[in-house]
Design a protein around this motif. Sequence first.
Motif, PDB file in Angstrom:
ATOM      1  N   ALA A  25       0.812  -1.229   0.000  1.00 10.65           N
ATOM      2  CA  ALA A  25       0.000   0.000   0.000  1.00 10.65           C
ATOM      3  C   ALA A  25       0.843   1.276   0.000  1.00 10.65           C
ATOM      4  CB  ALA A  25      -0.964  -0.004   1.190  1.00 10.65           C
ATOM      5  N   PRO A  26       1.903   1.364   0.804  1.00  9.70           N
ATOM      6  CA  PRO A  26       2.696   2.607   0.799  1.00  9.70           C
ATOM      7  C   PRO A  26       3.318   2.925  -0.552  1.00  9.70           C
ATOM      8  CG  PRO A  26       3.200   1.295   2.744  1.00  9.70           C
ATOM      9  CD  PRO A  26       2.362   0.434   1.851  1.00  9.70           C
ATOM     10  N   VAL A  27       3.646   1.915  -1.356  1.00  5.52           N
ATOM     11  CA  VAL A  27       4.327   2.158  -2.636  1.00  5.52           C
ATOM     12  C   VAL A  27       3.380   2.011  -3.815  1.00  5.52           C
ATOM     13  CG1 VAL A  27       6.562   1.501  -1.701  1.00  5.52           C
ATOM     14  CG2 VAL A  27       5.154  -0.238  -2.810  1.00  5.52           C
ATOM     15  N   TYR A  28       2.074   2.015  -3.536  1.00  2.00           N
ATOM     16  CA  TYR A  28       1.050   1.993  -4.574  1.00  2.00           C
ATOM     17  C   TYR A  28       1.104   0.712  -5.405  1.00  2.00           C
ATOM     18  CZ  TYR A  28      -2.548   4.509  -7.290  1.00  2.00           C
ATOM     19  OH  TYR A  28      -3.729   4.921  -7.872  1.00  2.00           O
ATOM     20  N   LEU A  29       1.290  -0.422  -4.731  1.00  2.00           N
ATOM     21  CA  LEU A  29       1.227  -1.715  -5.386  1.00  2.00           C
ATOM     22  C   LEU A  29       0.025  -2.491  -4.861  1.00  2.00           C
ATOM     23  CD1 LEU A  29       4.955  -2.904  -5.446  1.00  2.00           C
ATOM     24  CD2 LEU A  29       3.547  -2.300  -7.418  1.00  2.00           C
ATOM     25  N   ASP A  30      -0.460  -3.406  -5.655  1.00  2.00           N
ATOM     26  CA  ASP A  30      -1.551  -4.294  -5.266  1.00  2.00           C
ATOM     27  C   ASP A  30      -0.984  -5.704  -5.189  1.00  2.00           C
ATOM     28  OD1 ASP A  30      -3.747  -6.290  -5.849  1.00  2.00           O
ATOM     29  OD2 ASP A  30      -4.969  -4.472  -5.662  1.00  2.00           O
ATOM     30  N   LEU A  31      -0.972  -6.273  -4.008  1.00  2.00           N
ATOM     31  CA  LEU A  31      -0.323  -7.566  -3.797  1.00  2.00           C
ATOM     32  C   LEU A  31      -0.887  -8.653  -4.708  1.00  2.00           C
ATOM     33  CD1 LEU A  31       1.498  -9.573  -2.285  1.00  2.00           C
ATOM     34  CD2 LEU A  31      -0.304  -9.767  -0.556  1.00  2.00           C
ATOM     35  N   LEU A  32      -2.209  -8.761  -4.785  1.00  2.00           N
ATOM     36  CA  LEU A  32      -2.814  -9.852  -5.544  1.00  2.00           C
ATOM     37  C   LEU A  32      -2.573  -9.697  -7.039  1.00  2.00           C
ATOM     38  CD1 LEU A  32      -6.173 -10.293  -3.610  1.00  2.00           C
ATOM     39  CD2 LEU A  32      -3.972 -11.397  -3.219  1.00  2.00           C
ATOM     40  N   LYS A  33      -2.698  -8.471  -7.536  1.00  2.00           N
ATOM     41  CA  LYS A  33      -2.426  -8.236  -8.956  1.00  2.00           C
ATOM     42  C   LYS A  33      -0.942  -8.481  -9.254  1.00  2.00           C
ATOM     43  CE  LYS A  33      -6.089  -4.917 -10.160  1.00  2.00           C
ATOM     44  NZ  LYS A  33      -6.872  -4.966  -8.931  1.00  2.00           N
ATOM     45  N   TYR A  34      -0.096  -8.012  -8.362  1.00  2.00           N
ATOM     46  CA  TYR A  34       1.345  -8.209  -8.566  1.00  2.00           C
ATOM     47  C   TYR A  34       1.698  -9.689  -8.523  1.00  2.00           C
ATOM     48  CZ  TYR A  34       6.364  -8.106  -7.915  1.00  2.00           C
ATOM     49  OH  TYR A  34       7.695  -8.343  -8.055  1.00  2.00           O
ATOM     50  N   ARG A  35       1.092 -10.441  -7.629  1.00  2.00           N
ATOM     51  CA  ARG A  35       1.390 -11.879  -7.505  1.00  2.00           C
ATOM     52  C   ARG A  35       1.088 -12.599  -8.813  1.00  2.00           C
ATOM     53  NH1 ARG A  35      -1.279 -13.997  -2.458  1.00  2.00           N
ATOM     54  NH2 ARG A  35       0.701 -13.470  -1.461  1.00  2.00           N
ATOM     55  N   HIS A  36      -0.066 -12.306  -9.398  1.00  2.00           N
ATOM     56  CA  HIS A  36      -0.436 -12.943 -10.658  1.00  2.00           C
ATOM     57  C   HIS A  36       0.502 -12.516 -11.789  1.00  2.00           C
ATOM     58  CE1 HIS A  36      -2.923 -14.583 -13.880  1.00  2.00           C
ATOM     59  NE2 HIS A  36      -2.828 -13.410 -14.483  1.00  2.00           N
ATOM     60  N   HIS A  37       0.782 -11.215 -11.853  1.00  4.43           N
ATOM     61  CA  HIS A  37       1.648 -10.674 -12.904  1.00  4.43           C
ATOM     62  C   HIS A  37       3.065 -11.248 -12.778  1.00  4.43           C
ATOM     63  CE1 HIS A  37       3.229  -7.552 -15.652  1.00  4.43           C
ATOM     64  NE2 HIS A  37       4.262  -7.509 -14.831  1.00  4.43           N
ATOM     65  N   HIS A  38       3.584 -11.292 -11.570  1.00  3.48           N
ATOM     66  CA  HIS A  38       4.966 -11.724 -11.358  1.00  3.48           C
ATOM     67  C   HIS A  38       5.138 -13.210 -11.630  1.00  3.48           C
ATOM     68  CE1 HIS A  38       9.016 -11.328  -9.907  1.00  3.48           C
ATOM     69  NE2 HIS A  38       8.830 -12.264  -8.979  1.00  3.48           N
ATOM     70  N   ALA A  39       4.090 -13.994 -11.402  1.00  3.68           N
ATOM     71  CA  ALA A  39       4.176 -15.423 -11.711  1.00  3.68           C
ATOM     72  C   ALA A  39       4.454 -15.640 -13.187  1.00  3.68           C
ATOM     73  CB  ALA A  39       2.878 -16.126 -11.312  1.00  3.68           C
ATOM     74  N   GLN A  40       3.889 -14.793 -14.044  1.00  2.00           N
ATOM     75  CA  GLN A  40       4.124 -14.920 -15.481  1.00  2.00           C
ATOM     76  C   GLN A  40       5.588 -14.622 -15.824  1.00  2.00           C
ATOM     77  OE1 GLN A  40       1.516 -16.247 -17.087  1.00  2.00           O
ATOM     78  NE2 GLN A  40       0.645 -16.106 -15.023  1.00  2.00           N
ATOM     79  N   HIS A  41       6.197 -13.725 -15.070  1.00  3.35           N
ATOM     80  CA  HIS A  41       7.622 -13.434 -15.280  1.00  3.35           C
ATOM     81  C   HIS A  41       8.460 -14.665 -14.985  1.00  3.35           C
ATOM     82  CE1 HIS A  41      11.618 -11.766 -14.941  1.00  3.35           C
ATOM     83  NE2 HIS A  41      11.644 -11.968 -13.633  1.00  3.35           N
ATOM     84  N   HIS A  42       8.158 -15.355 -13.898  1.00  5.67           N
ATOM     85  CA  HIS A  42       8.938 -16.535 -13.538  1.00  5.67           C
ATOM     86  C   HIS A  42       8.688 -17.696 -14.502  1.00  5.67           C
ATOM     87  CE1 HIS A  42      11.123 -15.769  -9.774  1.00  5.67           C
ATOM     88  NE2 HIS A  42      10.212 -14.832  -9.582  1.00  5.67           N
ATOM     89  N   ILE A  43       7.473 -17.824 -14.965  1.00 10.10           N
ATOM     90  CA  ILE A  43       7.156 -18.919 -15.884  1.00 10.10           C
ATOM     91  C   ILE A  43       7.850 -18.726 -17.232  1.00 10.10           C
ATOM     92  CG2 ILE A  43       5.280 -19.987 -17.210  1.00 10.10           C
ATOM     93  CD1 ILE A  43       3.454 -19.358 -14.778  1.00 10.10           C
ATOM     94  N   HIS A  44       7.926 -17.459 -17.688  1.00 10.50           N
ATOM     95  CA  HIS A  44       8.416 -17.181 -19.039  1.00 10.50           C
ATOM     96  C   HIS A  44       9.707 -16.362 -19.057  1.00 10.50           C
ATOM     97  CE1 HIS A  44       4.631 -18.764 -20.521  1.00 10.50           C
ATOM     98  NE2 HIS A  44       3.960 -17.875 -19.825  1.00 10.50           N
ATOM     99  N   THR A  45      10.483 -16.389 -17.992  1.00 15.00           N
ATOM    100  CA  THR A  45      11.690 -15.559 -17.925  1.00 15.00           C
ATOM    101  C   THR A  45      12.583 -15.740 -19.144  1.00 15.00           C
ATOM    102  OG1 THR A  45      11.680 -15.885 -15.526  1.00 15.00           O
ATOM    103  CG2 THR A  45      13.651 -14.917 -16.482  1.00 15.00           C
ATOM    104  N   GLY A  46      12.970 -14.602 -19.735  1.00 14.95           N
ATOM    105  CA  GLY A  46      13.923 -14.633 -20.825  1.00 14.95           C
ATOM    106  C   GLY A  46      13.356 -15.025 -22.172  1.00 14.95           C
ATOM    107  N   THR A  47      12.040 -15.269 -22.235  1.00 18.23           N
ATOM    108  CA  THR A  47      11.403 -15.616 -23.503  1.00 18.23           C
ATOM    109  C   THR A  47      10.558 -14.442 -23.976  1.00 18.23           C
ATOM    110  OG1 THR A  47       9.347 -16.511 -22.583  1.00 18.23           O
ATOM    111  CG2 THR A  47      11.254 -17.983 -22.642  1.00 18.23           C
ATOM    112  N   ASP A  48      10.000 -14.564 -25.168  1.00 13.62           N
ATOM    113  CA  ASP A  48       9.185 -13.489 -25.715  1.00 13.62           C
ATOM    114  C   ASP A  48       7.901 -13.267 -24.915  1.00 13.62           C
ATOM    115  OD1 ASP A  48      11.015 -13.037 -27.711  1.00 13.62           O
ATOM    116  OD2 ASP A  48      10.015 -14.331 -29.180  1.00 13.62           O
ATOM    117  N   LYS A  49       7.536 -14.228 -24.067  1.00 17.21           N
ATOM    118  CA  LYS A  49       6.327 -14.101 -23.251  1.00 17.21           C
ATOM    119  C   LYS A  49       6.603 -13.488 -21.877  1.00 17.21           C
ATOM    120  CE  LYS A  49       3.863 -18.017 -25.352  1.00 17.21           C
ATOM    121  NZ  LYS A  49       3.201 -19.317 -25.081  1.00 17.21           N
TER     122      LYS A  49
END
Length: 339
Positions: free
Chosen positions: A117-141
């Motif tokens: 909340a102090p840094v204007y992030l949403d934990l649940l939205k970030y959790r879903h978004h960040h999971a995609q980074h880990h799944i597709h790291t370094g690829t076009d996705k």
Amino acid sequence: MKDDRDLFETGLLRESARQRLNDILGEDTIRRLQQRSDFQGAIGVAKCWFAIFLLLGLSWLAMDILNYWSIPLVALCLLFLGGRILALAILTHEGAHRTLFANSKLNDTVTHWLCAAPVYLDLLKYRHHHAQHHIHTGTDKDVDLPLIEGFPTTRRSLLRKFIRDLTGQTGLKSVIGLAMMNAELIRWNVAGVVEKLNRDDWGTLKHFRAFFVNSRRTLIFHTAFFAIAFSLSLTELFALWWAAYLFTYPFCIRVRAIAEHAVTERTGDMLKNTRTTRAGIMARALFAPCHVNFHIEHHALVSVPFWQLPELHRLMQNHNITPPPPNYWQVLKMASSAG
């Protein structure tokens, strides 16, 4: 329901890398490293907020006592305050992996209110978004590719980026973008990508409602922050926080993002698409809070809490799994080596 490792560690290369770590380090060692701790989580959050209050207090005292001589000291405090705001974002990242606290309810509650909340992030939205980074790291996705596209660049180009950060242009653009995401006008992400949402059935009032619903924790936190500061005649503290958020925090984020994935190979191999960076005292204060510089180690085993990453790094280095890490200055030189 899948556990956190299933969510963040998917794909053949990641499973292969995890099996290699199991074979080299042993299941008992990995299980020990994955142990989460409410005590360590509380210490991490408390240390971060102590540093924030200390820097705000030093800035306020400097302005109150030193007059014009306070300008360089306040500027220095704002720089380090940007690093501590980054630490809150990193703790949010930790909470997104459910590794900040052992107790899952405590993990999400503390992360929601004292980190995200102090840094204007949403934990649940970030959790879903960040999971995609880990799944597709370094690829076009990889959803975080926009953060490191265009590198290596020229030194002048990198300097222009830093100037935009330190003059508030990046910070203001980010706040406007986050507000539009929370109003559900554009798709939520942390990579600065503008992707419009086509909602023909939506009107202005519905966008306002979405904004207040999605921003509610940040609005509540900063309303309370301002009210307390105002009641104590310390509104300068509120202004100093936002000065750091707009002017120095974006600079710290950029250097951190460059170090983690810029000028690495476009491949699914985490040993080639991710970088661990050597961090001294200054780098830890500004760009590498909460051991986030051990980034290969984090991608290798996302369920290892931040306070265990130095130990995992030592073990991986001892077994020659990872290369010797460069420092931040060396990474920036690589990132600005074009032309």
